[in-house]
Every structure is written in C-alpha cells, then in structure tokens.
Design a protein around this motif. Sequence first.
Motif, PDB file in Angstrom:
ATOM      1  N   GLY A 157       0.830  -1.193   0.000  1.00  0.00           N
ATOM      2  CA  GLY A 157       0.000   0.000   0.000  1.00  0.00           C
ATOM      3  C   GLY A 157       0.859   1.235   0.000  1.00  0.00           C
ATOM      4  O   GLY A 157       2.032   1.214  -0.381  1.00  0.00           O
ATOM      5  N   ARG A 158       0.267   2.337   0.456  1.00  0.00           N
ATOM      6  CA  ARG A 158       0.994   3.602   0.444  1.00  0.00           C
ATOM      7  C   ARG A 158       2.163   3.587   1.424  1.00  0.00           C
ATOM      8  O   ARG A 158       3.217   4.163   1.173  1.00  0.00           O
ATOM      9  CB  ARG A 158       0.033   4.741   0.785  1.00  0.00           C
ATOM     10  N   PHE A 159       1.970   2.928   2.561  1.00  0.00           N
ATOM     11  CA  PHE A 159       2.999   2.861   3.599  1.00  0.00           C
ATOM     12  C   PHE A 159       3.547   1.435   3.672  1.00  0.00           C
ATOM     13  O   PHE A 159       3.310   0.628   2.780  1.00  0.00           O
ATOM     14  CB  PHE A 159       2.421   3.335   4.925  1.00  0.00           C
ATOM     15  N   ASP A 163      -2.532   1.649   4.121  1.00  0.00           N
ATOM     16  CA  ASP A 163      -2.604   3.073   3.804  1.00  0.00           C
ATOM     17  C   ASP A 163      -2.587   3.970   5.034  1.00  0.00           C
ATOM     18  O   ASP A 163      -3.060   5.107   4.992  1.00  0.00           O
ATOM     19  CB  ASP A 163      -3.861   3.343   2.965  1.00  0.00           C
ATOM     20  N   ASP A 169       6.850   1.906   9.707  1.00  0.00           N
ATOM     21  CA  ASP A 169       7.247   3.185   9.115  1.00  0.00           C
ATOM     22  C   ASP A 169       8.058   4.022  10.103  1.00  0.00           C
ATOM     23  O   ASP A 169       8.995   4.721   9.710  1.00  0.00           O
ATOM     24  CB  ASP A 169       6.005   3.955   8.659  1.00  0.00           C
ATOM     25  N   ASN A 191      10.868   0.750  -3.595  1.00  0.00           N
ATOM     26  CA  ASN A 191       9.745   0.610  -2.662  1.00  0.00           C
ATOM     27  C   ASN A 191      10.023   1.355  -1.357  1.00  0.00           C
ATOM     28  O   ASN A 191       9.138   1.996  -0.792  1.00  0.00           O
ATOM     29  CB  ASN A 191       9.465  -0.874  -2.368  1.00  0.00           C
ATOM     30  N   ARG A 194       9.666   5.015  -2.014  1.00  0.00           N
ATOM     31  CA  ARG A 194       8.249   5.372  -2.157  1.00  0.00           C
ATOM     32  C   ARG A 194       7.589   5.525  -0.791  1.00  0.00           C
ATOM     33  O   ARG A 194       6.858   6.492  -0.543  1.00  0.00           O
ATOM     34  CB  ARG A 194       7.541   4.292  -2.980  1.00  0.00           C
ATOM     35  N   VAL A 195       7.853   4.579   0.096  1.00  0.00           N
ATOM     36  CA  VAL A 195       7.268   4.642   1.440  1.00  0.00           C
ATOM     37  C   VAL A 195       7.816   5.852   2.196  1.00  0.00           C
ATOM     38  O   VAL A 195       7.061   6.575   2.857  1.00  0.00           O
ATOM     39  CB  VAL A 195       7.548   3.333   2.211  1.00  0.00           C
ATOM     40  N   ALA A 198       6.066   9.009   1.061  1.00  0.00           N
ATOM     41  CA  ALA A 198       4.699   9.109   1.583  1.00  0.00           C
ATOM     42  C   ALA A 198       4.711   9.518   3.053  1.00  0.00           C
ATOM     43  O   ALA A 198       3.896  10.341   3.494  1.00  0.00           O
ATOM     44  CB  ALA A 198       3.977   7.773   1.406  1.00  0.00           C
ATOM     45  N   CYS A 199       5.641   8.961   3.816  1.00  0.00           N
ATOM     46  CA  CYS A 199       5.719   9.286   5.241  1.00  0.00           C
ATOM     47  C   CYS A 199       6.089  10.755   5.453  1.00  0.00           C
ATOM     48  O   CYS A 199       5.483  11.451   6.284  1.00  0.00           O
ATOM     49  CB  CYS A 199       6.754   8.399   5.925  1.00  0.00           C
TER      50      CYS A 199
END
Length: 218
Positions: A157-159, A163, A169, A191, A194-195, A198-199
């Motif tokens: 997912g996003r994290f 999500d 994280d 990956n 990307r995480v 988002a964080c």
Amino acid sequence: MTEPLKLYSYWRSSAAYRVRIGLDLKGLPYETVPVHLVRDGGEQHAEAFRRTNPQELVPVLQHGERVLGQSLAILEYLDETWPQPSLLPADAVGRARVRALAQAVACDIHPLNNLRVLQYLENTLGQDADARMAWVRHWIGIGFAAIEAMLDTPAGGRFCHGDAPTLADCCLVPQVYNARRFKLDMAPYPNIERVEAACLELPAFDGARPENQPDAVE
C-alpha cells in the motif's frame, strides 16, 4: 491532569527518531531532554544518565514516574496507553508483518551501524573512515534488500503496511535517513523510497526529522 512525557533524546539518534515519530503521530506533547552522544565522551555514559538507563542508550521515555527504555518497547507502550491512531494493524497477521519489518531495522540493521559500534571499529580495531563507511553501507544494503522485497507485496500500500503509517514506518524512515547520511545508493530500493516519500508528507514525520530538533547542530 495528564502526566507529563519527557523524551531523553539525541537529534541524530535513529532510535530516538522512531519514538519522536510515534509521539507525533499520536499528537502527544512531550519535553525533549537532550543527551549529547559525543560531547565529553558521550553524556549517555555519565553517572546521572546511567541511573536513568543502565544501558547508557537513548531514547528513554519518562511518563510521570515511569521510565522506559528501548524504542520498540516505548512505541508499543505508547500504542497500548494511547490506542488511537494505532501503530499496529487490527489483525494478527498484519501485526506480525509490521513487527517483522520493524525488527528488520531495529534488530538486524541498526545495531551494526550505531555509534558505539562505529567507535569500536575506530578506536579498538583501528579502522579508518573509509572502512567504517564501507561497513555501514554493506550492512544497511543487505537489510534494505530484504525489506525492499518484503514491501513488494499486495499488503504494502501507500505505507509499509496498508494506507496508514505503522510501527514499521516509524523504524524505516530513520534508517533511510542514516542510509543517506552514509551515502548509500538508494536506487536499488524504489519501494523503500516510495514509502519514505509518503511518510515525509505527513507533519508527524516531518516534525520528527533530526534537523528539526531543539538540539540539532550542523
């Protein structure tokens, strides 16, 4: 009246960074008590701090009269004491996956590149700066390769897991900070990047950055 929270911290400690993220995600106000890990041989080795934490490590969280060490234990304490927003998924499999990701950082990567290990490499084993940098990049790279594969699943997912940010994280973002500090090439880990991106869009992660701490120095 809520008992006060004090975090014994060092601005560049990735373990303290994890706890700052958790506190900020839960919107918990706290007082930072700086413990300089290098000045005068390391303030964590002073007798006064040793009485607070016999391990001579940060972070330490003081909640009223309770004194807690070890970042993962502190984060789980925060999650049990202030359950929302949760740092762990509701299902047992999800919780196991998040804990595995968190421990991949906190138990396997971080212990091999923290300050006391690097000081031992330098002061006892006589390793120069280039050798120490190679050591750090080697072990972070091995750990990140595994985490990169672990994140390449539909459970992502996003994290790290789904999500919403979790315990995983809280651990991963500070380790990426360390990786960049030691000039690890992050290209093989899309990956993870990307995480991280988002964080860092979230105020809790942004506010917990090392450069945003009251004891930060150049």
